[in-house]
Scaffold this motif. Structure first.
Motif, mmCIF file in Angstrom:
data_model
loop_
_atom_site.group_PDB
_atom_site.id
_atom_site.type_symbol
_atom_site.label_atom_id
_atom_site.label_comp_id
_atom_site.label_asym_id
_atom_site.label_seq_id
_atom_site.Cartn_x
_atom_site.Cartn_y
_atom_site.Cartn_z
ATOM 1 N N ASP A 246 0.607 -1.151 0.103
ATOM 2 C CA ASP A 246 -0.102 -0.078 0.100
ATOM 3 C C ASP A 246 0.908 1.308 0.018
ATOM 4 O OD1 ASP A 246 -2.517 -1.187 0.009
ATOM 5 O OD2 ASP A 246 -2.964 -1.263 1.993
ATOM 6 N N SER A 247 2.186 1.236 0.149
ATOM 7 C CA SER A 247 2.966 2.318 0.102
ATOM 8 C C SER A 247 2.547 3.370 1.096
ATOM 9 C CB SER A 247 3.065 2.903 -1.330
ATOM 10 O OG SER A 247 3.942 1.753 -2.282
ATOM 11 N N ARG A 248 2.795 2.971 2.482
ATOM 12 C CA ARG A 248 2.469 3.972 3.352
ATOM 13 C C ARG A 248 3.538 3.979 4.707
ATOM 14 N NH1 ARG A 248 -3.931 1.851 4.700
ATOM 15 N NH2 ARG A 248 -4.710 2.957 3.028
ATOM 16 N N VAL A 249 3.588 5.000 5.418
ATOM 17 C CA VAL A 249 4.330 5.037 6.460
ATOM 18 C C VAL A 249 3.210 5.391 7.421
ATOM 19 C CG1 VAL A 249 6.062 6.135 7.941
ATOM 20 C CG2 VAL A 249 6.561 5.664 5.726
ATOM 21 N N VAL A 250 3.046 4.682 8.438
ATOM 22 C CA VAL A 250 1.599 4.683 9.473
ATOM 23 C C VAL A 250 2.156 5.015 10.659
ATOM 24 C CG1 VAL A 250 -0.211 3.639 10.438
ATOM 25 C CG2 VAL A 250 0.492 3.147 8.063
ATOM 26 N N ALA A 251 1.903 6.400 11.329
ATOM 27 C CA ALA A 251 2.229 6.518 12.900
ATOM 28 C C ALA A 251 1.411 6.028 13.605
ATOM 29 C CB ALA A 251 2.342 8.147 12.558
ATOM 30 N N LEU A 252 1.771 5.398 14.575
ATOM 31 C CA LEU A 252 0.961 4.944 15.649
ATOM 32 C C LEU A 252 1.322 5.473 17.033
ATOM 33 C CD1 LEU A 252 1.726 1.274 14.761
ATOM 34 C CD2 LEU A 252 -0.243 2.304 14.363
ATOM 35 N N GLU A 253 0.300 5.495 18.048
ATOM 36 C CA GLU A 253 0.263 5.747 19.208
ATOM 37 C C GLU A 253 1.066 4.728 20.317
ATOM 38 O OE1 GLU A 253 0.365 7.175 22.674
ATOM 39 O OE2 GLU A 253 -0.122 8.452 21.124
ATOM 40 N N PRO A 254 1.996 4.939 20.548
ATOM 41 C CA PRO A 254 2.877 3.728 21.379
ATOM 42 C C PRO A 254 1.953 3.316 22.579
ATOM 43 C CG PRO A 254 4.267 5.766 21.245
ATOM 44 C CD PRO A 254 2.995 5.995 20.651
ATOM 45 N N ARG A 255 1.161 4.027 23.089
ATOM 46 C CA ARG A 255 0.507 3.569 24.581
ATOM 47 C C ARG A 255 -0.635 2.322 23.850
ATOM 48 N NH1 ARG A 255 -1.490 9.224 27.037
ATOM 49 N NH2 ARG A 255 -1.415 9.397 24.531
ATOM 50 N N ASP A 256 -1.401 2.629 22.829
ATOM 51 C CA ASP A 256 -2.333 1.550 22.429
ATOM 52 C C ASP A 256 -2.439 1.162 21.091
ATOM 53 O OD1 ASP A 256 -3.323 4.036 21.215
ATOM 54 O OD2 ASP A 256 -5.079 4.205 22.365
ATOM 55 N N LEU A 257 -1.440 1.652 20.289
ATOM 56 C CA LEU A 257 -1.356 1.266 19.144
ATOM 57 C C LEU A 257 -2.254 1.925 18.062
ATOM 58 C CD1 LEU A 257 0.379 -2.369 19.489
ATOM 59 C CD2 LEU A 257 1.485 -0.185 19.423
ATOM 60 N N SER A 258 -3.015 2.712 18.409
ATOM 61 C CA SER A 258 -3.939 3.462 17.554
ATOM 62 C C SER A 258 -3.276 4.470 16.561
ATOM 63 C CB SER A 258 -5.059 4.474 18.344
ATOM 64 O OG SER A 258 -4.068 5.356 19.011
ATOM 65 N N ILE A 259 -3.849 4.572 15.353
ATOM 66 C CA ILE A 259 -3.353 5.190 14.372
ATOM 67 C C ILE A 259 -3.154 6.460 14.390
ATOM 68 C CG2 ILE A 259 -3.369 5.516 11.748
ATOM 69 C CD1 ILE A 259 -4.176 2.731 11.362
ATOM 70 N N ARG A 260 -2.301 7.458 14.255
ATOM 71 C CA ARG A 260 -2.356 8.727 14.603
ATOM 72 C C ARG A 260 -2.517 9.508 13.158
ATOM 73 N NH1 ARG A 260 2.499 10.912 18.413
ATOM 74 N NH2 ARG A 260 1.893 10.306 20.197
ATOM 75 N N ARG A 261 -1.608 8.790 12.287
ATOM 76 C CA ARG A 261 -1.799 9.426 10.950
ATOM 77 C C ARG A 261 -1.055 8.719 9.785
ATOM 78 N NH1 ARG A 261 0.744 15.488 8.951
ATOM 79 N NH2 ARG A 261 0.360 15.350 6.951
ATOM 80 N N VAL A 262 -1.628 8.361 8.691
ATOM 81 C CA VAL A 262 -1.345 7.700 7.584
ATOM 82 C C VAL A 262 -0.480 8.514 6.499
ATOM 83 C CG1 VAL A 262 -1.712 6.176 5.647
ATOM 84 C CG2 VAL A 262 -2.891 6.055 7.872
ATOM 85 N N TYR A 263 0.864 8.514 6.140
ATOM 86 C CA TYR A 263 1.308 8.927 5.115
ATOM 87 C C TYR A 263 1.751 8.250 3.975
ATOM 88 C CZ TYR A 263 3.095 12.043 9.070
ATOM 89 O OH TYR A 263 3.195 12.817 10.275
ATOM 90 N N GLU A 264 1.023 8.709 2.765
ATOM 91 C CA GLU A 264 1.376 7.861 1.456
ATOM 92 C C GLU A 264 2.642 8.160 0.850
ATOM 93 O OE1 GLU A 264 -0.977 5.989 0.473
ATOM 94 O OE2 GLU A 264 -2.625 6.812 1.897
ATOM 95 N N VAL A 265 3.499 7.202 0.786
ATOM 96 C CA VAL A 265 4.822 7.058 0.314
ATOM 97 C C VAL A 265 5.035 6.356 -1.044
ATOM 98 C CG1 VAL A 265 7.086 7.022 1.010
ATOM 99 C CG2 VAL A 265 5.332 7.777 2.787
ATOM 100 N N PRO A 266 4.803 6.786 -2.153
ATOM 101 C CA PRO A 266 5.024 5.753 -3.381
ATOM 102 C C PRO A 266 6.102 5.090 -3.567
ATOM 103 C CG PRO A 266 3.738 7.948 -3.783
ATOM 104 C CD PRO A 266 4.245 8.183 -2.544
ATOM 105 N N GLY A 267 6.216 4.031 -3.848
ATOM 106 C CA GLY A 267 7.460 3.351 -4.305
ATOM 107 C C GLY A 267 7.849 2.083 -3.294
#
Length: 333
Positions: A246-267
């Motif tokens: 899916d070519s993503r870098v996904v930022a996760l909250e360390p405490r509960d692993l919820s998704i903070r933000r999804v970055y589209e990074v093609p390639g």
């Protein structure tokens, strides 16, 4: 002349003109491992210009700095060789014969280097005295051992086995397999986090969360297809997962692993390294590029590199100075 010796001499001859652009101490260096082009590319971290390329025998994949930050170790898995570089200049100090070094990592106490052999189904445990490696033992662990993580006390290594859908726990003192646990198809990156193991399940779209005490898979965290690796930010405030399909870098909250933000990074982002300015450098496995992600805006700049870039390490010029400073006690942070 034997073909193996001829290949070795040819690689060294090819490396000669590439060494002419050696870096000077005091530069930010970015090491990029081009596994499809059999070379290590060194970039200036500030200007993003190429400084030099270092030829290897066949296929480099992963990279690690020594505990004191003075050297960089790079495994040439196809060439059965370990390269030792001066971290500040990129100069190759020596090369040693090592059996199929794919992934490599130092234990938290810095006393051992553990190396996985993807093709040979083994994990090698080396003692490290600050300068040299000494093989302590070899573990036949299973099909396609890939990435590594450690228990904080440095006594146990955890290895993903891509050919078995499993992870394995290895006692580093006895070199015995303690247990195996199925986590999903093609497990890749693995990270010890807050008493759990996070595993990127590359054949699917999630991270498996494994309890190392009872070996149970407690939950699955969906991040995107081709879930690959997990990297903590330098200050530990964010976890970043890469997804190669899916070519993503996904930022996760360390405490509960919820998704903070999804970055589209093609390639096809694979490995990550963190720059002092807060940007993330990512190898784009399918694009022959490195991406530089601005976390504030989500914009991605790219730099052309070699084929199938894999491992990457951003080494700031002041890293040696920082390494020499006494550590701040955890209670004071």
């Amino acid at each position: 002349m034997p073909s193996r010796l001829l290949a070795r001499l040819s690689a060294l001859v090819l490396a000669v003109p590439l060494l002419a652009g050696a870096a000077r101490a005091g530069e930010d260096l970015v090491y990029v491992l081009n596994s499809g082009d059999a070379n290590i590319q060194v970039l200036d971290g500030r200007t993003r210009a190429e400084i030099r390329r270092i030829s290897v025998l066949r296929e480099v994949h992963h990279i690690v700095a020594t505990p004191d930050g003075a050297q960089i170790l790079i495994g040439d898995s196809g060439g059965n060789e370990m390269l030792f570089l001066d971290a500040a200049t990129g100069e190759v100090k020596r090369r040693e014969r090592i059996s199929n070094p794919y992934h490599l990592a130092f234990t938290p106490d810095g006393k051992r280097l553990v190396v996985t052999s993807l093709r040979r189904g083994q994990v090698d445990v080396y003692a490290w005295d600050g300068q040299a490696l000494k093989l302590e033992g070899r573990v036949r662990v299973g099909d396609m051992p890939s990435h590594l993580a450690f228990r904080p006390d440095s006594n146990v290594a955890y290895v993903t086995l891509q050919g078995e859908k499993n992870i394995a726990a290895i006692d580093l003192n006895t070199r015995e397999i303690l247990w195996k646990q199925e986590v999903g198809r093609d497990p890749a990156g693995i990270l010890w986090h807050d008493g759990k193991l996070l595993v990127g399940v590359m054949g699917s779209n999630y991270l498996s969360v494994v309890n190392p005490e009872n070996h149970a898979v407690e939950r699955e965290v969906v991040v995107g297809r081709g879930a690959h690796q997990i990297f903590p930010s330098p200050d530990g405030s964010v976890l970043y997962a890469t997804t190669r399909v899916d070519s993503r870098v996904v930022a996760l909250e360390p405490r509960d692993l919820s998704i903070r933000r999804v970055y589209e990074v093609p390639g096809g982002p694979d490995d990550l390294s963190f720059a002092p300015d807060g940007r993330i450098w990512a190898t784009l496995r399918w694009a022959q590029k490195v991406g530089i992600l601005d976390l504030a805006t989500g914009e991605v700049d790219t730099v052309r590199v070699g084929r199938s870039p894999h491992g990457i390490l951003y080494r700031p010029a002041d890293a040696a100075v920082a390494q020499a400073q006494p550590a701040t006690p955890a209670a004071a942070r």
